[in-house]
Design an enzyme around this catalytic site. Structure first.
Site, PDB file in Angstrom:
ATOM      1  N   SER A  30       0.808  -1.224   0.000  1.00  0.00           N
ATOM      2  CA  SER A  30       0.000   0.000   0.000  1.00  0.00           C
ATOM      3  C   SER A  30       0.839   1.271   0.000  1.00  0.00           C
ATOM      4  O   SER A  30       0.491   2.245  -0.676  1.00  0.00           O
ATOM      5  CB  SER A  30      -0.938  -0.002   1.213  1.00  0.00           C
ATOM      6  OG  SER A  30      -0.207  -0.094   2.426  1.00  0.00           O
ATOM      7  N   ASP A  88       7.200  -4.488   6.750  1.00  0.00           N
ATOM      8  CA  ASP A  88       6.258  -4.803   7.820  1.00  0.00           C
ATOM      9  C   ASP A  88       6.819  -4.427   9.188  1.00  0.00           C
ATOM     10  O   ASP A  88       6.079  -4.058  10.090  1.00  0.00           O
ATOM     11  CB  ASP A  88       5.919  -6.294   7.790  1.00  0.00           C
ATOM     12  CG  ASP A  88       5.413  -6.739   6.428  1.00  0.00           C
ATOM     13  OD1 ASP A  88       4.575  -6.023   5.853  1.00  0.00           O
ATOM     14  OD2 ASP A  88       5.864  -7.792   5.929  1.00  0.00           O
ATOM     15  N   LYS A  98       9.661  -8.296   5.655  1.00  0.00           N
ATOM     16  CA  LYS A  98       8.822  -7.958   4.521  1.00  0.00           C
ATOM     17  C   LYS A  98       8.087  -9.212   4.051  1.00  0.00           C
ATOM     18  O   LYS A  98       8.492 -10.314   4.363  1.00  0.00           O
ATOM     19  CB  LYS A  98       9.663  -7.407   3.359  1.00  0.00           C
ATOM     20  CG  LYS A  98      10.297  -6.051   3.654  1.00  0.00           C
ATOM     21  CD  LYS A  98      11.242  -5.578   2.564  1.00  0.00           C
ATOM     22  CE  LYS A  98      10.719  -5.776   1.169  1.00  0.00           C
ATOM     23  NZ  LYS A  98       9.386  -5.151   0.948  1.00  0.00           N
ATOM     24  N   GLY A 101       2.719  -8.929   1.375  1.00  0.00           N
ATOM     25  CA  GLY A 101       2.133  -8.951   0.039  1.00  0.00           C
ATOM     26  C   GLY A 101       2.498 -10.192  -0.756  1.00  0.00           C
ATOM     27  O   GLY A 101       2.131 -10.310  -1.931  1.00  0.00           O
ATOM     28  N   GLU A 107      11.098  -9.339  -4.555  1.00  0.00           N
ATOM     29  CA  GLU A 107      11.527  -8.118  -3.871  1.00  0.00           C
ATOM     30  C   GLU A 107      12.989  -8.230  -3.452  1.00  0.00           C
ATOM     31  O   GLU A 107      13.793  -7.319  -3.675  1.00  0.00           O
ATOM     32  CB  GLU A 107      10.645  -7.865  -2.645  1.00  0.00           C
ATOM     33  CG  GLU A 107       9.245  -7.395  -2.986  1.00  0.00           C
ATOM     34  CD  GLU A 107       8.345  -7.304  -1.765  1.00  0.00           C
ATOM     35  OE1 GLU A 107       7.300  -6.651  -1.865  1.00  0.00           O
ATOM     36  OE2 GLU A 107       8.674  -7.902  -0.719  1.00  0.00           O
TER      37      GLU A 107
END
Length: 229
Positions: A30, A88, A98, A101, A107
């Site tokens: 987001s 996160d 992380k 998602g 990533e």
């Protein structure tokens, strides 16, 4: 200032690091979605030119297309100048968790190769140690998920297979794998844990990003705060 406003000001601050002719790793989530939108608007206004985005997920790819940002895959570029993504959790040494998602593997591949890796978070994501609030996502081969959960009990982790929200069954990653969320009591040595988790057969990658973030931009109620390694 609410959480969404904190995300937006962090994303806006990250634009200051983007220059003409850059290849940019586009993260997932987001907060990064705000960055991609703002980057597209800046490109449309002619304030920047000749950039290329390398998406870390289908979500990032679709957002880049929506905002008219030229894109390429990792194997089509020689180097990545800067990567921008969320997290996160962020500990005091800028180690990260992380992967909420479910795009953690690509990533990590892209962000490890970036000349500069910029992380965007709101103030809620700052923690004293990793796993203080959030579990570590682990991407695994589907057939191995149960055996890996059993293996994680050695670390006193509470681990579970991540299930889909708007679909039946487990979450499926862009690579066709499953995600296990593992909550450890605490992680005092993130680099050691990151390496050790990846030695478990069937694990593709895990969501600990140790010693990789260069800059963390934090959106707070008082404004933007920048942390550097």
């Amino acid at each position: 200032m609410n959480v969404e406003e904190m995300k937006k000001i962090a994303a806006k601050e990250a634009l200051k690091f983007i220059e003409d002719d850059m290849v940019i790793g586009l993260g997932t989530g987001s907060t990064t979605a705000y960055f991609i939108k703002l980057l597209g608007e800046k490109l449309k206004r002619g304030e920047i030119s000749d950039i290329v985005g390398v998406p870390t997920s289908y979500q990032a790819k679709l957002l880049a297309i929506e905002h008219d940002i030229p894109i390429a895959s990792l194997d089509q570029v020689d180097a990545i100048d800067v990567a921008v993504d969320g997290a996160d959790e962020v500990d005091p040494n800028l180690n990260l968790i992380k992967g909420r998602g479910a795009a953690l593997t690509m990533e990590k591949i892209i962000e490890y190769r970036a000349g500069t890796f910029i992380v965007l978070v709101d103030e809620r994501k700052l923690v004293d140690y990793l796993c203080q609030k959030m579990p570590v996502p682990i991407e695994v081969i589907p057939q191995a998920w149960k055996a890996i959960i059993e293996e994680l009990s050695i670390f006193n982790a509470k681990a579970e297979l991540r299930m889909g929200v708007n679909k039946d069954g487990p979450v499926i990653t862009d690579n066709g794998n499953f995600i296990i969320d593992a909550k450890f009591p605490r992680i005092d040595d993130p680099l050691d844990m990151e390496i050790e988790l990846n030695t478990i057969p069937g694990v593709i990658e895990n969501g600990i990003f140790a010693d990789i973030a260069d800059i963390v931009i934090v959106g707070t109620r008082e404004g933007v705060k920048k942390l550097e390694r």
